[in-house]
Design a protein around this motif. Structure first.
Motif, PDB file in Angstrom:
ATOM      1  N   GLY A   1      -1.236  51.408  16.210  1.00 31.05           N
ATOM      2  CA  GLY A   1      -0.024  51.875  16.628  1.00 31.05           C
ATOM      3  C   GLY A   1       1.279  51.433  15.938  1.00 31.05           C
ATOM      4  O   GLY A   1       2.300  52.428  15.860  1.00 31.05           O
ATOM      5  N   ALA A   2       1.331  50.347  15.687  1.00 33.31           N
ATOM      6  CA  ALA A   2       2.604  49.784  14.940  1.00 33.31           C
ATOM      7  C   ALA A   2       2.747  50.414  13.339  1.00 33.31           C
ATOM      8  O   ALA A   2       3.620  50.862  12.902  1.00 33.31           O
TER       9      ALA A   2
ATOM     10  N   ARG B   1     -12.872  43.143  24.326  1.00 32.43           N
ATOM     11  CA  ARG B   1     -11.569  43.977  24.679  1.00 32.43           C
ATOM     12  C   ARG B   1     -10.362  43.225  23.987  1.00 32.43           C
ATOM     13  O   ARG B   1      -9.380  44.045  23.639  1.00 32.43           O
TER      14      ARG B   1
ATOM     15  N   TRP C   1      -6.017  48.020  18.216  1.00 28.43           N
ATOM     16  CA  TRP C   1      -5.007  49.260  18.780  1.00 28.43           C
ATOM     17  C   TRP C   1      -3.523  48.996  18.423  1.00 28.43           C
ATOM     18  O   TRP C   1      -2.795  50.139  17.908  1.00 28.43           O
ATOM     19  N   GLN C   2      -3.185  47.889  18.719  1.00 28.89           N
ATOM     20  CA  GLN C   2      -1.729  47.645  18.297  1.00 28.89           C
ATOM     21  C   GLN C   2      -1.514  47.658  17.101  1.00 28.89           C
ATOM     22  O   GLN C   2      -0.312  48.255  16.760  1.00 28.89           O
TER      23      GLN C   2
ATOM     24  N   PHE D   1      10.989  59.940   8.755  1.00 29.45           N
ATOM     25  CA  PHE D   1      12.212  60.492   9.218  1.00 29.45           C
ATOM     26  C   PHE D   1      13.537  59.682   8.295  1.00 29.45           C
ATOM     27  O   PHE D   1      14.369  60.505   8.304  1.00 29.45           O
TER      28      PHE D   1
ATOM     29  N   LEU E   1       3.728  53.871  13.852  1.00 30.25           N
ATOM     30  CA  LEU E   1       5.232  54.079  14.394  1.00 30.25           C
ATOM     31  C   LEU E   1       5.947  53.922  13.232  1.00 30.25           C
ATOM     32  O   LEU E   1       6.885  54.449  12.662  1.00 30.25           O
TER      33      LEU E   1
ATOM     34  N   ARG F   1     -10.251  44.669  20.479  1.00 26.44           N
ATOM     35  CA  ARG F   1      -9.820  45.950  20.275  1.00 26.44           C
ATOM     36  C   ARG F   1      -8.327  46.132  20.793  1.00 26.44           C
ATOM     37  O   ARG F   1      -7.466  47.112  20.301  1.00 26.44           O
ATOM     38  N   ALA F   2      -7.829  45.267  21.621  1.00 27.57           N
ATOM     39  CA  ALA F   2      -6.337  45.355  22.179  1.00 27.57           C
ATOM     40  C   ALA F   2      -5.649  45.086  20.727  1.00 27.57           C
ATOM     41  O   ALA F   2      -4.634  45.814  20.336  1.00 27.57           O
TER      42      ALA F   2
END
Lengths: 409, 363
Positions: free
Chosen positions: A50-51, A39, A46-47, A61, A54, A42-43
């Protein structure tokens, strides 16, 4: 029980038990289980994912925005705030002239917003508490009147209410036939004319008043203790000192009270509150007041009936019951939601734009239209609105925490 | 020595604390029982006599019901011909004359689906599909294309715009709101921070400012040659703000569901997404419905703010109509009409939310 144990061990499947005996279990890896098997691992994955996502989005943009800026020949920077504004503002509480800078104009707008917000917060609290207590009454007539107000104010757009009050104010009589209250307060097309305090330039009186106030502030605590047997609250001392200061200053002639005098076309003396300001403040106070009234009613009704009965059987009077039993518990439930209401009063002052009241939002949108620096202007706008919001939230949270602590003691 | 034994049963006495009063006596007691009550009653009567008769005269007895602006100016009461004359403009705004049936149909669809969605019996997968179909067909009807002559987005105004922005924003913003709510509860710090930042930023800044920012800033983030009509920019602003509010409403719902439920679901071997969609979410939505209805009311009222970026919804159409030189000076009538319209819709929805809340508490 077993599931929980392996979940705690950090694996997401129960270790297989069927195949044992045929093959020896694989030796444990020196690095521990693979990253995606646990766990925690994976955390982390995932982060990181995500980073990166982002970062890519922001990068894309920013590039597009940069390309647009280059194409339109705009450059970022806050220099435009020093440019001359060149617009006249109908009302401001800090000195302003059209040849002041755009930055100063924004400050003037912010001051106007704050003035409306502070007065509207105070008025709406008074309205809310009074009407909220009335709503709990058993008198059906009182329920009818207050209920009509609360439901009407809560279920129509605030913009509509502002426009309505503004239109009504503009349909009032001209100055010559202004409605008056004892010839000191006038209501006319030009707005509300009230007496003003004016500084007469007598600084000796100011010093005397300050000395009196400080003396009172220092002497009050021992005096109060000798009479009532307990120390006065700091707020009580401050308020009494302030009242002394104003009273002595007026008495000594430092400030003079200037009442408005009716002329043919306009008033002389006194202070003018423009129709825009009055309409905005009245509409905001009535709107927020209705919401606060419902919160107050909910808070009072939320106090359990048994509590009142218990208080009654202890022999507390009605007033004591309210002060010692009902209000402290009701406050606990009300304070967080009332904070939200105060914050929306600050936010909703931006509706001033609909009736042309020069507030913070008006000043910034005008600046953006004038200078074309929309990115910087928007940044100031967002920052300006989030600052009081966050500040109010922090202050009220602290107050709330104090209340909770007192409740638990 | 004689003993006395009660032979007859004692008749039941009325409860001394619960005096059975006739309705008239009860009202008399509440209205005039104590000095305070007398004072309150007299005060209310004074307020009512000061407000109600003049209001009644203005609204009805001295009002002009049909006629010309000149007749209206001569009368002391309200001028209702103004509303009759401008009614179609209030409803349709600048929508092209020959295409107005499309706007009417869109209004009917939006009101219809909202009405259906209020009946708890219909809550389910079918309703979600019906909502999606309704939204797609409303956009198709209003914007045109695919067989219908296209209508420029600037022409969309009046009631359809108000309904489009307030009633479609909630279902459209729901997925985003759900993502934000989940992000806020996430164990991953990064997702939590992003969600909190988005939620607080959009709840903290005024809707007027968000609309303005969307209309000014969005063009900067579009690649060269791409433009976004004002309507879409406004829709985007409303959507993200609605999502932030929805996330907060759902957060309350998530907090109510006991942890044991998802642990139980986990222990019978359900995957995480199954737990979310089959166990937690249905209950969360049920709990959050009163809050969600309140958000609809909020947006129904606040749609009127798009006036600041120069679009004309229902309220703006009324304001525009009262600038007509022939009918100048009757804006108060327009505002009263608007207030009646908004009040009917919002009050009905508020009562509905209250009923759901009570029902939930009784369960």
């Amino acid at each position: 029980m077993l599931d929980v144990t392996w979940r705690k061990a950090g694996l997401d499947e129960a270790p297989s038990t069927t195949a044992t005996g045929l093959l020896p279990p694989p030796p444990p890896s020196l690095l521990g289980p693979a990253l995606w098997r646990t766990r925690r691992g994976r955390a982390v994955l995932w982060q990181i994912f995500g980073a990166v996502a982002l970062f890519v989005v922001v990068l894309v943009f920013t590039r597009i925005m940069y390309a647009n800026l280059v194409r339109q020949n705009l450059n970022l920077g806050l220099d435009f705030l020093n440019r001359e504004a060149g617009i006249d503002i109908a009302e401001s509480i800090i000195p302003y002239a059209p040849d002041d800078s755009l930055g100063w104009m924004i400050l003037v707008g912010a001051a106007n917003t704050l003035r409306v917000a502070i007065i509207a917060c105070l008025l709406s609290t008074v309205i809310g508490v009074v009407v909220g207590v009335m709503r709990v009454s058993e008198n059906p007539l009182l329920k009818l009147v207050t209920g009509a107000y609360v439901n009407l104010a809560r279920n129509t757009p605030q913009l509509l209410q502002i426009l309505f009050w503004y239109t009504l104010l503009l349909e009032l009589p001209v100055v010559r036939r202004a409605l008056s209250l004892g010839d000191t307060i006038f209501l006319s097309q030009r707005g509300l004319q009230v007496p003003a305090l004016e500084f007469a330039g007598n600084s000796a009186g100011l010093a005397v008043a300050a000395a009196a106030a400080i003396a009172l502030f220092l002497l009050l605590a021992p005096l109060w203790r000798s009479i009532f047997g307990r120390t006065p609250h700091l707020v009580t001392r401050l308020v009494l000192a302030l009242i002394t200061f104003v009273a002595v200053a007026i008495f000594a002639g430092t400030f003079t009270l200037s009442p408005p005098v009716r002329g043919t076309f306009n008033f002389t003396g006194g202070m003018t509150l423009t129709p825009e300001f009055v309409a905005l403040t009245v509409a905001q106070s009535l709107y927020a007041g209705a919401f606060i009234a419902e919160l107050v009613r909910g808070g009072i009704e939320g106090v359990h009936k048994g509590q009142r009965e218990a208080a009654g059987s202890l022999g507390l009077s009605n007033l004591q019951m309210l002060r010692l039993v009902v209000v402290p518990q009701a406050l606990l439930a009300i304070v967080p939601s009332v904070t939200t209401q105060y914050i929306s009063v600050i936010k909703n002052s931006s509706l001033a734009i609909a009736i042309g009241f020069p507030d913070f939002f008006w000043a910034l949108s005008t600046t953006i239209n004038f200078s074309g620096h929309s990115i910087e202007g928007v940044a100031i706008m967002v920052g300006g609105y989030l600052l009081p919001t966050l500040l109010a939230a922090t202050l009220m949270n602290r107050f709330n925490k104090k209340l909770v602590e007192r409740g638990q003691r | 020595m004689t003993t006395f034994v009660q032979a007859q049963p004692i008749p039941a006495q009325p409860n001394p604390n619960k005096e059975e009063l006739s309705a008239a006596r009860r009202y008399g007691k509440v209205l005039l029982g104590t000095p305070t009550n007398v004072f309150i009653t007299v005060g209310c009567v004074v307020i009512l006599t000061l407000v109600v008769p003049p209001l009644f005269r203005w609204l009805f007895s001295e009002a002009v019901w049909s006629g010309t602006p000149e007749e209206c100016r001569r009368a002391a009461g309200a001028c209702w011909p103004f509303i009759q004359e401008k009614f179609r403009f209030f409803i349709y705004g600048m929508f092209p004359l020959e295409e107005r049936w499309r706007a009417t149909l869109a209004i009917v669809i939006l009101f219809g689906i909202t009405g259906i969605a209020m009946v708890p019996r219909f809550w389910g997968k079918g309703l979600v599909l019906a909502w999606l179909a309704a939204i797609v067909s409303v956009f198709w009807l209003l914007l045109g294309g695919f067989g219908l002559p296209p209508v420029r987005t600037e022409m969309i105004g009046g009631l359809p715009l108000t309904l489009l922005l307030s009633l479609t924003v909630l279902p459209l913003g729901f997925p985003v709101g759900l993502l934000l709510a989940l992000g806020r509860r996430s164990e991953f710090r990064l997702f939590r921070w992003i969600s909190i930042a988005v939620i607080e930023a959009f709840r903290g800044s005024p809707l007027v400012a968000t609309l303005f920012i969307a209309s000014v800033m969005l063009p900067f983030f579009l690649p060269e040659g791409m433009t976004l009509p004002k309507l879409m920019r406004a829709l985007a602003a409303f959507l993200i703000v609605a999502a932030a509010y929805i996330a907060e409403a759902l957060r309350g719902g998530f907090q109510v569901i006991p942890e044991g439920q998802s642990e139980a679901a986990f222990s019978i071997g359900m995957k995480r997404w199954q737990i979310l969609f089959l166990v937690t979410l249905p209950q969360v939505i049920r709990h959050s419905i009163p809050g969600l209805v309140t958000i609809v009311v909020l947006f129904f009222k606040d749609t009127s703010l798009i006036i600041v970026i120069g679009m004309s919804d229902f309220l703006a159409a009324i304001q525009l109509a009262s600038r007509d030189p022939a009918w100048i000076g009757f804006s108060v009538e327009g505002y009263v009409f608007a207030a009646a319209f908004y009040f009917t819709f919002c009050y009905a929805l508020s009562l509905y939310a209250l009923r759901l809340e009570r029902r939930r508490q009784n369960h």
